[in-house]
Scaffold this motif. Structure first.
Motif, PDB file in Angstrom:
ATOM      1  N   ALA A  92      52.111  52.616  43.070  1.00  0.00           N
ATOM      2  CA  ALA A  92      50.830  52.058  42.369  1.00  0.00           C
ATOM      3  C   ALA A  92      50.845  50.490  42.350  1.00  0.00           C
ATOM      4  O   ALA A  92      50.008  50.329  42.856  1.00  0.00           O
ATOM      5  CB  ALA A  92      50.722  52.411  40.869  1.00  0.00           C
ATOM      6  N   LYS A  93      51.744  49.810  41.907  1.00  0.00           N
ATOM      7  CA  LYS A  93      52.010  48.391  42.181  1.00  0.00           C
ATOM      8  C   LYS A  93      52.042  48.101  43.723  1.00  0.00           C
ATOM      9  O   LYS A  93      51.070  47.149  43.949  1.00  0.00           O
ATOM     10  CB  LYS A  93      53.194  47.829  41.597  1.00  0.00           C
ATOM     11  CG  LYS A  93      53.230  48.156  40.151  1.00  0.00           C
ATOM     12  CD  LYS A  93      54.526  47.118  39.557  1.00  0.00           C
ATOM     13  CE  LYS A  93      54.569  47.299  37.961  1.00  0.00           C
ATOM     14  NZ  LYS A  93      55.938  46.889  37.591  1.00  0.00           N
ATOM     15  N   SER A  94      52.689  48.594  44.530  1.00  0.00           N
ATOM     16  CA  SER A  94      52.462  48.280  45.807  1.00  0.00           C
ATOM     17  C   SER A  94      51.111  48.626  46.589  1.00  0.00           C
ATOM     18  O   SER A  94      50.813  47.675  47.398  1.00  0.00           O
ATOM     19  CB  SER A  94      53.324  49.175  46.764  1.00  0.00           C
ATOM     20  OG  SER A  94      53.372  48.901  48.119  1.00  0.00           O
ATOM     21  N   MET A  95      50.378  49.535  46.127  1.00  0.00           N
ATOM     22  CA  MET A  95      49.165  49.954  46.480  1.00  0.00           C
ATOM     23  C   MET A  95      48.109  48.740  46.105  1.00  0.00           C
ATOM     24  O   MET A  95      47.255  47.973  46.672  1.00  0.00           O
ATOM     25  CB  MET A  95      48.717  51.150  46.175  1.00  0.00           C
ATOM     26  CG  MET A  95      49.452  52.224  46.663  1.00  0.00           C
ATOM     27  SD  MET A  95      49.063  53.759  46.154  1.00  0.00           S
ATOM     28  CE  MET A  95      47.785  54.503  47.266  1.00  0.00           C
ATOM     29  N   ALA A  96      48.285  48.262  44.841  1.00  0.00           N
ATOM     30  CA  ALA A  96      47.517  47.412  44.009  1.00  0.00           C
ATOM     31  C   ALA A  96      47.625  45.977  44.693  1.00  0.00           C
ATOM     32  O   ALA A  96      47.105  45.361  44.979  1.00  0.00           O
ATOM     33  CB  ALA A  96      47.631  47.319  42.665  1.00  0.00           C
ATOM     34  N   GLN A  97      49.130  45.612  45.181  1.00  0.00           N
ATOM     35  CA  GLN A  97      49.294  44.474  45.753  1.00  0.00           C
ATOM     36  C   GLN A  97      48.810  44.505  47.262  1.00  0.00           C
ATOM     37  O   GLN A  97      48.257  43.389  47.533  1.00  0.00           O
ATOM     38  CB  GLN A  97      51.038  44.515  45.794  1.00  0.00           C
ATOM     39  CG  GLN A  97      51.593  42.976  46.396  1.00  0.00           C
ATOM     40  CD  GLN A  97      50.944  41.644  45.740  1.00  0.00           C
ATOM     41  OE1 GLN A  97      51.344  41.799  44.505  1.00  0.00           O
ATOM     42  NE2 GLN A  97      50.387  40.920  46.582  1.00  0.00           N
ATOM     43  N   SER A  98      49.020  45.486  47.948  1.00  0.00           N
ATOM     44  CA  SER A  98      48.172  45.753  49.194  1.00  0.00           C
ATOM     45  C   SER A  98      46.694  45.180  49.295  1.00  0.00           C
ATOM     46  O   SER A  98      45.951  44.579  50.084  1.00  0.00           O
ATOM     47  CB  SER A  98      48.365  47.028  49.735  1.00  0.00           C
ATOM     48  OG  SER A  98      47.890  46.959  51.093  1.00  0.00           O
ATOM     49  N   ILE A  99      45.950  45.745  48.102  1.00  0.00           N
ATOM     50  CA  ILE A  99      44.561  45.498  47.868  1.00  0.00           C
ATOM     51  C   ILE A  99      44.608  43.965  47.683  1.00  0.00           C
ATOM     52  O   ILE A  99      43.482  43.242  48.273  1.00  0.00           O
ATOM     53  CB  ILE A  99      43.797  46.267  46.647  1.00  0.00           C
ATOM     54  CG1 ILE A  99      44.228  47.653  47.157  1.00  0.00           C
ATOM     55  CG2 ILE A  99      42.552  45.953  46.332  1.00  0.00           C
ATOM     56  CD1 ILE A  99      43.754  48.937  46.190  1.00  0.00           C
ATOM     57  N   PHE A 100      45.171  43.543  46.828  1.00  0.00           N
ATOM     58  CA  PHE A 100      44.969  41.943  46.438  1.00  0.00           C
ATOM     59  C   PHE A 100      45.449  41.188  47.856  1.00  0.00           C
ATOM     60  O   PHE A 100      44.517  40.328  47.940  1.00  0.00           O
ATOM     61  CB  PHE A 100      46.025  41.660  45.489  1.00  0.00           C
ATOM     62  CG  PHE A 100      45.954  40.373  44.925  1.00  0.00           C
ATOM     63  CD1 PHE A 100      45.013  39.817  44.305  1.00  0.00           C
ATOM     64  CD2 PHE A 100      47.114  39.366  45.291  1.00  0.00           C
ATOM     65  CE1 PHE A 100      45.101  38.553  43.837  1.00  0.00           C
ATOM     66  CE2 PHE A 100      47.049  37.977  45.064  1.00  0.00           C
ATOM     67  CZ  PHE A 100      45.785  37.697  44.165  1.00  0.00           C
ATOM     68  N   SER A 101      46.129  41.441  48.422  1.00  0.00           N
ATOM     69  CA  SER A 101      46.669  40.531  49.567  1.00  0.00           C
ATOM     70  C   SER A 101      45.506  40.686  50.742  1.00  0.00           C
ATOM     71  O   SER A 101      45.498  39.766  51.446  1.00  0.00           O
ATOM     72  CB  SER A 101      47.705  41.182  50.311  1.00  0.00           C
ATOM     73  OG  SER A 101      48.835  41.173  49.410  1.00  0.00           O
ATOM     74  N   SER A 102      44.651  41.769  50.786  1.00  0.00           N
ATOM     75  CA  SER A 102      43.497  41.789  51.756  1.00  0.00           C
ATOM     76  C   SER A 102      42.296  41.478  51.411  1.00  0.00           C
ATOM     77  O   SER A 102      41.230  41.742  51.895  1.00  0.00           O
ATOM     78  CB  SER A 102      43.425  43.304  52.216  1.00  0.00           C
ATOM     79  OG  SER A 102      43.072  44.424  51.199  1.00  0.00           O
ATOM     80  N   SER A 103      42.306  40.913  49.901  1.00  0.00           N
ATOM     81  CA  SER A 103      40.939  40.743  49.294  1.00  0.00           C
ATOM     82  C   SER A 103      40.533  39.127  49.278  1.00  0.00           C
ATOM     83  O   SER A 103      39.857  39.065  48.290  1.00  0.00           O
ATOM     84  CB  SER A 103      41.045  41.418  48.120  1.00  0.00           C
ATOM     85  OG  SER A 103      41.083  42.781  48.360  1.00  0.00           O
ATOM     86  N   SER A 104      41.336  38.350  50.033  1.00  0.00           N
ATOM     87  CA  SER A 104      41.133  36.820  49.764  1.00  0.00           C
ATOM     88  C   SER A 104      39.652  36.514  49.772  1.00  0.00           C
ATOM     89  O   SER A 104      39.111  35.480  49.200  1.00  0.00           O
ATOM     90  CB  SER A 104      41.690  36.020  50.465  1.00  0.00           C
ATOM     91  OG  SER A 104      41.686  36.563  51.946  1.00  0.00           O
ATOM     92  N   SER A 105      38.721  37.435  50.677  1.00  0.00           N
ATOM     93  CA  SER A 105      37.382  36.866  50.996  1.00  0.00           C
ATOM     94  C   SER A 105      36.497  37.643  49.816  1.00  0.00           C
ATOM     95  O   SER A 105      35.244  37.561  50.126  1.00  0.00           O
ATOM     96  CB  SER A 105      36.979  37.242  52.326  1.00  0.00           C
ATOM     97  OG  SER A 105      37.098  38.572  52.466  1.00  0.00           O
ATOM     98  N   ASN A 106      36.972  38.382  48.887  1.00  0.00           N
ATOM     99  CA  ASN A 106      36.012  38.966  48.108  1.00  0.00           C
ATOM    100  C   ASN A 106      36.755  38.950  46.681  1.00  0.00           C
ATOM    101  O   ASN A 106      37.752  39.448  46.187  1.00  0.00           O
ATOM    102  CB  ASN A 106      36.209  40.751  48.527  1.00  0.00           C
ATOM    103  CG  ASN A 106      35.215  41.417  47.462  1.00  0.00           C
ATOM    104  OD1 ASN A 106      35.316  41.340  46.296  1.00  0.00           O
ATOM    105  ND2 ASN A 106      34.835  42.472  48.193  1.00  0.00           N
TER     106      ASN A 106
END
Length: 542
Positions: A92-106
């Protein structure tokens, strides 16, 4: 009469094959325990999972657990259930980290993912605490908090669910939530029914007629003494001689995981800062010079880009054993800003005395675990005491303040919005000997147009919301119905809203909504500090 044809004799090769197959099956059965044995894993797992809200995921998790003994005890099954839930957190943390890493413009999605990561870390911590707890009540409290953090992670992502990546993470969190709920349900069952798993059943609440095991104590038994604190370790001031100019600086100077109270004396003044007490800063105490004299204030609110309700807190506390006394926590964002938190607490065993909480919507976020508030003043408008903690409010002054610039339009305000999502969570709000009133400004507006300004004791934020008022004085602006729905019929069949001997012009028991309750005297002891938050172990007794 019809005659059957004679059977053809079996070939020698087929006879040999059947003999080998029969012998193999016999040898296999010798290695298996008898299915009638109640101690066999299938039977023990089946019985244990009868307590779960999600029995299919329960059975799958326990059946595949690699180190479960052949004849598991109740403790073995609960340990396996907690471990299965904890095992899903890294993914779950890995998935959340991936979302965070791809959301710099949001910024909103970035904030949701960051908050989700924080929640998952807290969930891991509390699952570990639950597994190692010496007492079942503590284990249940920690598992309930772990479940809350997983839910809040899922909920944060729900509002930014516009990518397949987020949808996939939410789906995984659903399965993780089920595993944690199942572990919590087993802890409940062990506490209620004992170690014989054949007796276990799902969690029940007051709404089901179940009031808990400890009902002998009276409401008077919840009286507690004054917490004695040591002399200050650090001082904070705006001007003059002291150790720090900033409350946050003083917090960071405290030792990590302190076992005694570390007292920060905050001198009179207005401190315009946001303060965070992280999880490693345990047993921190804020002591001011009085309500309205020592003021920590901010104006963060959920209308700001990249902020959620969680992020708006002027003071946010995660470290256990937090104490506050003689000061004000404030959020000045105003009623138009909507969600704007003055104080947020995830601190277990937290004691708050003679503290003012000032704001409008969502003033006091009593988010999780066990907390007690004594002789406090709490001001707000919409849902201004909310969260999913087990919190007792004793002898507190609760005041509704004006929300609308045009008072002639009227308004409805709910004092509380409790957020229990699972019947196994030992959470709820208990108000004892409190007063529900309006501020002077609100009372003036109310008298100009009575009943256009409506105050309710609470509304159900989540499905199993629980709030009770014991021996409280309710002023005239409290509506005869007492309680307000959230949306349609949502939670009305599963919540528990109760009163015991309410007094004052707003205490109209005959007119209350049908889905609230008048608590019988023999059940009042359930909500004592001893029973509800195990306060006899950490709150000083008179």
């Amino acid at each position: 009469m019809r005659h059957r044809k004679p059977l053809k004799p079996l070939s020698p090769l087929l006879l040999i094959a059947m003999t080998i197959l029969t012998l193999s099956l016999f040898l296999l059965l010798l290695r298996l325990p008898l299915s009638s044995s109640i101690n066999s894993p299938p039977s023990a797992i089946s019985n244990a999972c009868r307590a779960a809200r999600f029995p299919s995921s329960c059975a799958a998790a326990l059946s595949s657990y690699p180190s479960l003994p052949s004849s598991p005890s109740a403790a073995d099954l609960i340990a396996a259930a907690l471990s299965s839930a904890a095992a899903g957190l890294p993914t779950a943390k890995s998935m959340a980290q991936s979302i965070f890493s791809s959301s710099s413009s949001n910024p909103n999605r970035s904030t949701a993912a960051r908050n989700c990561l924080d929640d998952l870390s807290l969930s891991a911590r509390r699952l570990s605490d639950s597994a190692s707890a010496a007492f079942l009540a503590d284990s249940r409290a920690f598992a309930g908090a772990a479940l809350l953090y997983q839910y809040d992670c899922w909920s944060a992502l729900k509002y930014v669910n516009n990518t397949s990546e987020v949808a996939k993470a939410m789906s995984f969190l659903d399965s993780l939530y089920a595993l944690t709920s199942n572990a919590l349900a087993m802890i409940n069952a062990l506490q209620r029914f004992g170690p014989d798993v054949s007796l276990w059943a799902p969690p029940q609440t007051e709404r089901d007629g179940y009031w808990g095991e400890s009902t002998a104590a009276t409401a008077a038994a919840s009286a507690i003494g004054r917490l004695v604190l040591p002399p200050p370790d650090l001082t904070v001031c705006i001007t003059g001689e002291c150790d720090h100019r900033s409350v946050q600086e003083a917090v960071m100077q405290a030792p990590d995981y302190g076992t005694r109270h570390f007292v920060i004396y905050i001198k009179e003044g207005v401190y315009r800062e946001t303060v965070q007490v992280p999880i490693e800063k345990t047993n921190i105490a804020f002591v001011g010079e009085g309500m309205g004299k020592t003021v920590i204030t901010g104006d963060l609110n959920a209308q700001m880009t990249g902020l959620s309700t969680y992020n708006t807190a002027t003071v946010g506390v995660t470290g256990d054993g937090f104490v506050a006394r003689n000061l004000t926590f404030e959020n000045t964002a105003g009623p138009k800003a909507h969600q704007a938190v003055a104080f947020r607490s995830d601190s277990d065993h937290s004691v708050i005395e003679w503290v003012e909480f000032s704001g409008h919507q969502d003033t006091l976020y009593a988010r999780s675990l066990r907390q007690i508030y004594r002789h406090c003043r709490i001001l707000g408008t919409v849902d201004f005491i909310f969260g999913n903690s087990a919190a007792i409010f004793e002898s507190c002054d609760i005041q509704v303040v004006p929300r609308l610039e045009s008072p002639e339009k009227g308004e409805s305000n709910a004092v509380t919005a409790h957020g229990r999502t699972d019947p196994g969570q030992p959470t709820g709000f208990v108000f004892k000997d409190c007063v529900v009133n309006g501020s002077d400004d609100y009372v003036s507006i109310y008298h100009r147009k009575p009943r256009a300004h409506r105050v309710y004791l609470g509304r159900p934020w989540k499905e199993f919301s629980r709030t009770v008022f014991l021996n409280c004085y309710l002023e005239e602006m409290v509506m005869p119905q007492g309680w307000l729905p959230w949306r349609g019929e949502f939670a009305l069949a599963t919540l528990f809203y109760g009163e015991y001997e309410s007094k004052g012009p707003g205490a109209n028991s005959s007119a209350r909504v049908s889905w609230s309750s008048q608590i019988m005297a023999e059940h009042v002891g359930v909500y004592s500090a001893e029973n509800f938050i195990q306060g006899n172990g950490w709150v000083p007794a008179d």
